[in-house]
Design an enzyme around this catalytic site. Structure first.
Site, PDB file in Angstrom:
ATOM      1  N   LYS A 100      -6.177   4.012   8.754  1.00  0.00           N
ATOM      2  CA  LYS A 100      -5.348   4.896   8.154  1.00  0.00           C
ATOM      3  C   LYS A 100      -6.005   6.275   8.079  1.00  0.00           C
ATOM      4  CE  LYS A 100      -3.071   1.386   4.979  1.00  0.00           C
ATOM      5  NZ  LYS A 100      -3.212   0.799   3.593  1.00  0.00           N
ATOM      6  N   SER A 150       0.731  -1.115   0.081  1.00  0.00           N
ATOM      7  CA  SER A 150       0.016  -0.092   0.162  1.00  0.00           C
ATOM      8  C   SER A 150       0.679   1.402  -0.034  1.00  0.00           C
ATOM      9  CB  SER A 150      -0.851   0.077   1.210  1.00  0.00           C
ATOM     10  OG  SER A 150      -0.262  -0.009   2.419  1.00  0.00           O
TER      11      SER A 150
END
Length: 840
Positions: free
Chosen positions: A732, A689
C-alpha cells in the site's frame, strides 16, 4: 424341370424381344453361368411368376446401388444376361429360391411395363464366332491361363473342376466370362467386363485385372511371410536360449536365480541400510529366493528390493559452510530479498557451529513472479546440495505423498521418496511448489499427509506406504511456496516458518532488469550489447505502462519482445546499436497497456483516496459519495464484497454519531439518499481496510468539506470510531508512492510494521498514525486540518517563548547576543521523512 442348356441348345433357342426383368444385387450373371438366386421382393417374385407362366426366360440385370430396395429404371444397368429358370422352390419365409442359367447377353432398349413388375424390350448381343482364334487371341488366352495358375499358387481358392473347364476352353469370350465370374471381384469391375462386346478386348481387360490381383496377392504373401518369419525367429531364439540355459545349468556354469540374489545382497551391503530397515529388506530377499522367478509376486518383490537398494539411506552431500561464498552466490542470483538471504546465512552459521541439526522448513509466500521457485535453486547452489522440486498444484490424492501399498498393481512410492531417490542424497533442498493449491477429495487430503513430512519432530521416521519402513527426512531442507497463506491448512501452516516475499518496487524492477533480465535475454536472442541499449527511462516506462504485476515475469516478456524486434533488424543486416528510449518504445511494444490513475486536480467534496492490496501489489482506490434527495437509503456499487459493504454501513453509523462535530443537521438523514461508488466496477473488491476511506468520503459529502487530494488512507473502522490495524502495508505504501501522494494515514497499531519496510521506500512520505476516526477526519478534511493547525499555533508560540527565556543567549558573528532559530513542530501524530531521489 429342364436339364442344363448347352451352347448348341442356346443357339437353337429363340429369345423373344420382350421379357420380364429381375434386378439382382451383389452379383453379375454371365452367359452359360448356372447359379441359385434368393428372391424376396414382391416385384421380383411377380416377374418370376410371369416368366414361369411363359417360356421360363427372364432378363437378369444388376443394380447400380446395393442398398436401393425398390430400384428405378435409372438404378439398373442396361446390359445384362438373358437367363432361363431351371428350378423354382418356395421357402417357408415366403421367399423363392430359383436356379437360373445364363443364355446370352442382352441390352435393354425400352421399359415397356413398370407395374406390377418390370417388362423390357431387349436386343440380343451376339459375338462373332471364328473357326480358329487369331494369334493375338491365342497369346492373350495363354497369358490369362498362366496368370490364373499364378493366382492359385499365391493362395487364391478356385474349385478344381472350374480350373479344368477353364483349361479346356478355346473361345476367348467364354474364357473371359468364366474367369471373371469365379474371381469374386467387385460388382463394378465385373459389370465393366460384361459390357465389353469384343471377345479379345474383354479377355485383355480380364488379363489386366489378373495382373493387378497377382501384385496384391504377392504383397499379401510377402507381409504374411515376414510376420511368420519374425514369429518363427522369436520362437527359435526362445527355444535356443532355454536349451542354452539347460546346458549351462548341467555344466554348472550358470545359476541365474542365485546370481540375482547374490547381486541384491551385495547392493544391500553397499547401501548401508539402517538396522530396522535391513531386517525388512532381508526378509523380502528370502521371500524372493523361495519364489519362482516368473511369478507376478516375484516381480513385485524384485521391484521393491530395487527401490530399497537405490535409496540414499546414508549418502549425503557435504554442505558448503563458507558464509561469504554463500552470500555471494545468493546475491548473484537474486536482487534484494535480504530477509530470505539472512535466514539462509543464519542456518549456515548454526550448521557451522553444530555438526548435526534439523533442516529448516521454510514457506515462501508472495505473488507470482517474485522469484520464489528460482530462490530455492539458488539456496541449493549456495549450500552445495542437490535440488529437487515437485509441484503440488492440483494434487488431490493422499497416495501422491505417501505412496500406494504394494498390494496394488503398479504401486510406487510417493513423490517425497521419488524425489529423494532422484536427488541421490538424503539431505537435498526439497522444494514443494504451490502448497496453497493442494486439493482434497474422496481419496484423502494430501495436506494432512504433509503434516508428518514437514514436522521436524516426526520426519526423522517418515513412513511411505510402499516402503513400509521409516526413512529419515530430518536433514532435508524443505522449502514450500504459496501465493496466499490463507488456503493452507492451519496445522500445516503452524509447522512452517513463513517468510513473506512482497512485490518489487519500480526501482527494484529496474535494477533486476538491468542486472539479470537484459543479460539473460541478450544471450537467448543471440545479440550483444553492441546491438541494443535500453535506457533506464525506457525500462521505467515498460514497468509502469506495459506491466502491472508484483513480480517480473511480464517485464521479462516485454523485454524479450523488444529483443526480438532488434534481433530481426540485425538478421536483416541493419547493423549499429539500436537505442530504446521512451520516445520510440511504442514501435516495439505498441501502445501502452496500462495508464496510471489520473491525479486529482483539486480537493473535492465526497471523494477520498484509499489504498488497497492486490495479488499483483498495492493499488490506489478512490471512493466517491453522492448525496441526493430521498428517504435515507444507502446504495453501494463497484462490485463490492460483503465485508466491504458492512464496512460502509459501519462508516455511515459513525458519521451519524458525529453529526455535531461535522456540523450536520440531525434531520437530514431521513431526507436524503447516499450512494457510495468505488470505480473500476468490473474488478471485485472486498476487505475491511477501506473503512476509514468510506467514512472520510461520507463525512466530506455530508459536511460539504473537501478532502485533501494529497492524502491517502487505509484502516478498518469500528462503530465507536476506533481505527484497527490492516495488512499489506508495504504494497500500500508503494502504491501511494507511485501515485505521488505526500501523506498517508495509517492505523496507529501499524506503526511498528514500518520498521520492516526499507527506509528508502519511506522517503518523501509523511505518515499520520491515527487511533480514532476523529483524528483521521482532522488530518484529511481541509477545514479541520487548517483549523487544527491554527488552534495549536498559540500554544506552540507560548512554549517556544518559554524555552527561549530559559536558554542563555549565544554570541553572534558580530559580538551581539542572538537567539538560535528553532523549527516549528509538526502535529504530534505525524512522522516526516525527507524527500530524496532513490537510486539503487
Amino acid at each position: 424341370m429342364p436339364a442344363e442348356t448347352t451352347e448348341q441348345d442356346v443357339q437353337q433357342l429363340e429369345i423373344p424381344e420382350q421379357l420380364p426383368l429381375l434386378p439382382v444385387r451383389d452379383i453379375v450373371v454371365f452367359p452359360y453361368m448356372v447359379l441359385p438366386l434368393f428372391v424376396g421382393r414382391d416385384m421380383s417374385i411377380k416377374a418370376i411368376e410371369a416368366a414361369l407362366a411363359g417360356n421360363r426366360m427372364i432378363f437378369l440385370a444388376t443394380q447400380r446401388a446395393l442398398d436401393v430396395e425398390n430400384p428405378k429404371p435409372d438404378d439398373i444397368h442396361a446390359v445384362g444376361t438373358v437367363g432361363i429358370i431351371m428350378r423354382m422352390l418356395k421357402l417357408p419365409d415366403e421367399r423363392i429360391k430359383i436356379l437360373v442359367q445364363g443364355l446370352s447377353k442382352g441390352k435393354v432398349l425400352e421399359y415397356i411395363q413398370t407395374e406390377p413388375y418390370y417388362s423390357v424390350r431387349i436386343a440380343k448381343l451376339t459375338e462373332a464366332k471364328s473357326s480358329a482364334p487369331s494369334l493375338e487371341a491365342e497369346a492373350v488366352m495363354r497369358t490369362v491361363k498362366e496368370q490364373l495358375e499364378r493366382i492359385v499358387s499365391l493362395g487364391k481358392i478356385l474349385m478344381p473342376d472350374v480350373m479344368v473347364v477353364i483349361e479346356n476352353l478355346e473361345d476367348p469370350g467364354r474364357l473371359a466370362d468364366m474367369v471373371v465370374s469365379n474371381l469374386g471381384l467387385k460388382v463394378e469391375v465385373t459389370q465393366d467386363v460384361l459390357e465389353v462386346e469384343d471377345p479379345v478386348a474383354r479377355l485383355k481387360r480380364v488379363s489386366e485385372i489378373l495382373a493387378k490381383e497377382v501384385e496384391v496377392l504377392s504383397m499379401q504373401q510377402k507381409i504374411q511371410a515376414q510376420a511368420k518369419g519374425e514369429m518363427d525367429k522369436t520362437q527359435r531364439e526362445y527355444f535356443l536360449r532355454e536349451q542354452l540355459k539347460a546346458i549351462q545349468k548341467e555344466l554348472g556354469e550358470l545359476d541365474e536365480r542365485g546370481e540375482e540374489i547374490a547381486e541384491f545382497r551385495k547392493r544391500i551391503k553397499e547401501a548401508k541400510i539402517p538396522e530396522k530397515v535391513l531386517k525388512e529388506t532381508e526378509k523380502q530377499l528370502k521371500r524372493l529366493e523361495k519364489m519362482h522367478p516368473d511369478t507376478a509376486e516375484a516381480a513385485t518383490v524384485r521391484t521393491y528390493l530395487e527401490w530399497m537398494v537405490e535409496l540414499p539411506w546414508s549418502k549425503k552431500s557435504k554442505d558448503n559452510l563458507d558464509i561469504k561464498a554463500a552470500a555471494k552466490v545468493l546475491d548473484e542470483d537474486h536482487y534484494d530479498l535480504e530477509k530470505v538471504k539472512e535466514r539462509i546465512l543464519e542456518y549456515l552459521a548454526v550448521r557451522k557451529l553444530k555438526d548435526k541439526m534439523k533442516g529448516p522448513i521454510l514457506c515462501f509466500v508472495g505473488p507470482p513472479g517474485v522469484g520464489k521457485t528460482s530462490l530455492g535453486k539458488s539456496i541449493a547452489r549456495a549450500l552445495g546440495r542437490e535440488f529437487v522440486r515437485i509441484s503440488l498444484g492440483g494434487v488431490r490424492d493422499e497416495a501422491e505423498i505417501r505412496g500406494h501399498r504394494r498390494t496394488y498393481v503398479g504401486a510406487l512410492p510417493g513423490r517425497i521418496i521419488q524425489g529423494i531417490k532422484q536427488a541421490g542424497t538424503n539431505n537435498p533442498v526439497f522444494m514443494m511448489d504451490e502448497v496453497d493449491k493442494v486439493g482434497m477429495d474422496f481419496r484423502g487430503d494430501p495436506s494432512a499427509a504433509l503434516l508428518e513430512v514437514l514436522d521436524p519432530e516426526q520426519n526423522n521416521s517418515f513412513s511411505d506406504h510402499y516402503l513400509g519402513v521409516p526413512f529419515d527426512l530430518s536433514e532435508v531442507m524443505f522449502i514450500t511456496t504459496a501465493n496466499l497463506i490463507d488456503p493452507i491448512l492451519s496445522a500445516l501452516r503452524d509447522r512452517m516458518e513463513v517468510i513473506e516475499i512482497p512485490g518489487y518496487t519500480e526501482e527494484e524492477k529496474v535494477g533486476i532488469a538491468q542486472r539479470y533480465l537484459i543479460p539473460r535475454q541478450l544471450k537467448e536472442h543471440g545479440i550483444t550489447e553492441e546491438h541494443i541499449r535500453i535506457t533506464e527511462a525506457a525500462l521505467r516506462q515498460i514497468v509502469s505502462h506495459y506491466t502491472r504485476e508484483a513480480g517480473v515475469r511480464n517485464l521479462e516478456r516485454e523485454i524479450a519482445n523488444v529483443m526480438r524486434k532488434v534481433a530481426k533488424k540485425v538478421a536483416e543486416g541493419k547493423g549499429g546499436c539500436h537505442t530504446i528510449m521512451p520516445a520510440n518504445l511504442h514501435k516495439s511494444l505498441g501502445v501502452p497497456k496500462f495508464l496510471p490513475e489520473a491525479e486529482q486536480e483539486k480537493d473535492e467534496v465526497g471523494m477520498a483516496t484509499g489504498l488497497a492490496w492486490t495479488e499483483t501489489g498495492g493499488d490506489v482506490l478512490y471512493v466517491e459519495v453522492t448525496v441526493m434527495k430521498g428517504k435515507g437509503q444507502l446504495t453501494l456499487t463497484g462490485h463490492l464484497g460483503d465485508v466491504m459493504k458492512e464496512s460502509a454501513q459501519a462508516a455511515l453509523s459513525y458519521v451519524r454519531s458525529r453529526e455535531k462535530l461535522l456540523g450536520i443537521s440531525p434531520d437530514i438523514f431521513s431526507k436524503i439518499d447516499l450512494h457510495i461508488h468505488v470505480p473500476a466496477g468490473a474488478i471485485p473488491k472486498d476487505g475491511p481496510s477501506a473503512g476509514i476511506t468510506m467514512a472520510t468520503a461520507l463525512a466530506s459529502s455530508l459536511s460539504n468539506i473537501p478532502v485533501r487530494r494529497d492524502v491517502a488512507m487505509t484502516g478498518e473502522i469500528t462503530l465507536r470510531g476506533r481505527v484497527l490495524a490492516i495488512g499489506g502495508l508495504k504494497e500500500k505504501i508503494l502504491a501511494a508512492k507511485r501515485a505521488k501522494l505526500s501523506s498517508v494515514i495509517l492505523p496507529k497499531r501499524n506503526k511498528k510494521d514500518l520498521e520492516e519496510i526499507p527506509k528508502h521506500l519511506l522517503r518523501g512520505l509523511q505518515f499520520v498514525f491515527a487511533d480514532t476516526m476523529d483524528e483521521v477526519i482532522r488530518a484529511s478534511l481541509r477545514r479541520f486540518s487548517a483549523a487544527r493547525r491554527r488552534s495549536k499555533a498559540p500554544a506552540r508560540r507560548h512554549r517556544a517563548a518559554r524555552r527561549r527565556r530559559a536558554r542563555p543567549p549565544q554570541p553572534g558573528h558580530d559580538g551581539r547576543a542572538v537567539r538560535s532559530p528553532r523549527p516549528r513542530p509538526l502535529a504530534p501524530t505525524a512522522t516526516v521523512l525527507p524527500r530524496s531521489p532513490v537510486t539503487r
